[in-house]
Motif scaffolding. Structure first.
Motif, PDB file in Angstrom:
ATOM      1  N   ALA A 296       0.711  -1.383   0.332  1.00  0.00           N
ATOM      2  CA  ALA A 296       0.034   0.203  -0.076  1.00  0.00           C
ATOM      3  C   ALA A 296       0.931   1.142  -0.293  1.00  0.00           C
ATOM      4  O   ALA A 296       1.961   0.805   0.949  1.00  0.00           O
ATOM      5  CB  ALA A 296      -1.166   0.135   0.905  1.00  0.00           C
ATOM      6  N   HIS A 297       0.137   1.857  -0.910  1.00  0.00           N
ATOM      7  CA  HIS A 297       1.474   3.721  -0.874  1.00  0.00           C
ATOM      8  C   HIS A 297       1.537   4.168   0.595  1.00  0.00           C
ATOM      9  O   HIS A 297       2.534   4.507   0.815  1.00  0.00           O
ATOM     10  CB  HIS A 297       0.155   4.381  -1.478  1.00  0.00           C
ATOM     11  CG  HIS A 297       0.520   3.872  -3.342  1.00  0.00           C
ATOM     12  ND1 HIS A 297       1.625   4.051  -3.759  1.00  0.00           N
ATOM     13  CD2 HIS A 297      -0.281   3.906  -3.835  1.00  0.00           C
ATOM     14  CE1 HIS A 297       1.303   3.689  -5.022  1.00  0.00           C
ATOM     15  NE2 HIS A 297       0.010   3.927  -5.396  1.00  0.00           N
ATOM     16  N   ASP A 298       0.665   3.930   1.777  1.00  0.00           N
ATOM     17  CA  ASP A 298       0.813   5.058   2.752  1.00  0.00           C
ATOM     18  C   ASP A 298       1.791   3.661   4.266  1.00  0.00           C
ATOM     19  O   ASP A 298       1.015   3.782   4.726  1.00  0.00           O
ATOM     20  CB  ASP A 298      -0.642   5.614   3.428  1.00  0.00           C
ATOM     21  CG  ASP A 298      -1.511   4.007   3.745  1.00  0.00           C
ATOM     22  OD1 ASP A 298      -1.618   2.896   2.842  1.00  0.00           O
ATOM     23  OD2 ASP A 298      -2.601   3.857   4.481  1.00  0.00           O
ATOM     24  N   GLY A 299       1.892   2.430   3.156  1.00  0.00           N
ATOM     25  CA  GLY A 299       2.895   1.802   3.836  1.00  0.00           C
ATOM     26  C   GLY A 299       2.173   0.266   3.846  1.00  0.00           C
ATOM     27  O   GLY A 299       0.791   0.364   4.216  1.00  0.00           O
ATOM     28  N   HIS A 300       3.176  -0.695   3.547  1.00  0.00           N
ATOM     29  CA  HIS A 300       2.651  -1.953   3.150  1.00  0.00           C
ATOM     30  C   HIS A 300       1.787  -2.716   4.693  1.00  0.00           C
ATOM     31  O   HIS A 300       2.816  -2.164   5.613  1.00  0.00           O
ATOM     32  CB  HIS A 300       4.209  -2.847   3.397  1.00  0.00           C
ATOM     33  CG  HIS A 300       4.477  -2.083   1.935  1.00  0.00           C
ATOM     34  ND1 HIS A 300       3.947  -1.584   0.983  1.00  0.00           N
ATOM     35  CD2 HIS A 300       6.122  -1.948   1.241  1.00  0.00           C
ATOM     36  CE1 HIS A 300       4.471  -1.406  -0.281  1.00  0.00           C
ATOM     37  NE2 HIS A 300       5.881  -1.166   0.283  1.00  0.00           N
ATOM     38  N   ARG A 301       1.523  -3.682   4.679  1.00  0.00           N
ATOM     39  CA  ARG A 301       1.229  -4.530   6.128  1.00  0.00           C
ATOM     40  C   ARG A 301       1.201  -5.316   6.159  1.00  0.00           C
ATOM     41  O   ARG A 301       1.029  -6.350   4.547  1.00  0.00           O
ATOM     42  CB  ARG A 301      -0.586  -4.025   6.248  1.00  0.00           C
ATOM     43  CG  ARG A 301      -0.999  -2.750   5.876  1.00  0.00           C
ATOM     44  CD  ARG A 301      -1.200  -1.850   7.506  1.00  0.00           C
ATOM     45  NE  ARG A 301      -0.992  -1.435   8.080  1.00  0.00           N
ATOM     46  CZ  ARG A 301      -1.034   0.295   7.627  1.00  0.00           C
ATOM     47  NH1 ARG A 301       0.472   0.237   7.297  1.00  0.00           N
ATOM     48  NH2 ARG A 301      -1.467   1.715   7.410  1.00  0.00           N
TER      49      ARG A 301
END
Ligand SMILES: Cc1cc2nc3c(=O)[nH]c(=O)nc-3n(C[C@H](O)[C@H](O)[C@H](O)COP(=O)(O)O)c2cc1C
Length: 196
Positions: A171-176
């Protein structure tokens, strides 16, 4: 969207069950790894909603069947580029050439799918020129049930019971990323979030 570990597990199960029934799914042909370090793409044929058992079809004479029979382990790697989800699974694996699962899989397969198992030599056998290995009389045609009879003994199912599952979401806002494990088939998955 993936706020809880339960949601993640449900997402992984949805991806794999869809992959088994939908040939357009990006996870329909995952990479299957064996303990000797080798990798190959294989069509995922079945997966239940608990991710308890993955089924693949293969030639009983292929190199991977001997490796899996010897060490009883296999791994699976799949990626859905639209959903940006990677799945990695690992667990005990076995090859079955007889019994109800192999019989049902054989019966349900198309004539063209079953024709592959008519190849005269084992997969990976050297040939003097490029060839399919199929007997000439069935090359390029749909074989009859009678012609397919000798193929049955070359058909095997590969059954994997995953005991570990690694889920990664880009994800752009940070992977999970989350990891799940269980002690064996039929046991509950225990999950934890990890840094991607
Ligand atoms: C798109 C694709 C799908 C494949 N599906 C299967 C399959 O379902 N079963 C299988 O045994 N091999 C399948 N193969 C071939 C394997 O990747 C591999 O070349 C072959 O099984 C021999 O592997 P081995 O030498 O490790 O036994 C597929 C290959 C591709 C490219």
């Amino acid at each position: 969207m993936f706020a809880t570990l339960d949601a993640v597990l449900a997402d992984a199960a949805a991806h794999l069950t869809r992959a088994a029934r939908d040939r357009k799914s990006p996870m329909h042909v995952p990479v299957v790894g064996t303990g000797d370090g080798d990798l190959r793409m294989m069509v995922l044929r079945a997966c239940d909603p608990e991710i308890g058992l993955l089924r693949f079809h293969t030639d009983a004479r292929s190199a991977k069947t001997a490796t899996i029979a010897a060490d009883g382990m296999a791994s699976v790697l799949a990626f859905d580029p639209d959903a940006k989800i990677q799945l990695r699974l690992r667990g005990p694996a076995r090859i079955e050439t007889t019994g109800p699962v192999a019989d049902a899989a054989w019966t349900a397969a198309s004539e063209y799918a079953r024709r592959c198992y008519l190849a005269v030599g084992a997969p990976g056998s050297p040939t003097d020129q490029p060839r399919s290995g199929l007997p000439e009389e069935v090359e390029g045609i749909r074989p009859s049930e009678e012609q397919l009879l000798p193929a049955r003994e070359n058909f095997a199912v590969l059954l994997i019971e995953p005991t570990s599952l690694d889920w990664l979401y880009l994800a752009h806002d940070g992977h999970r990323r989350a990891q799940f494990a269980r002690s064996g088939a039929g046991q509950d998955w225990q999950g934890t979030w990890v840094i991607p």
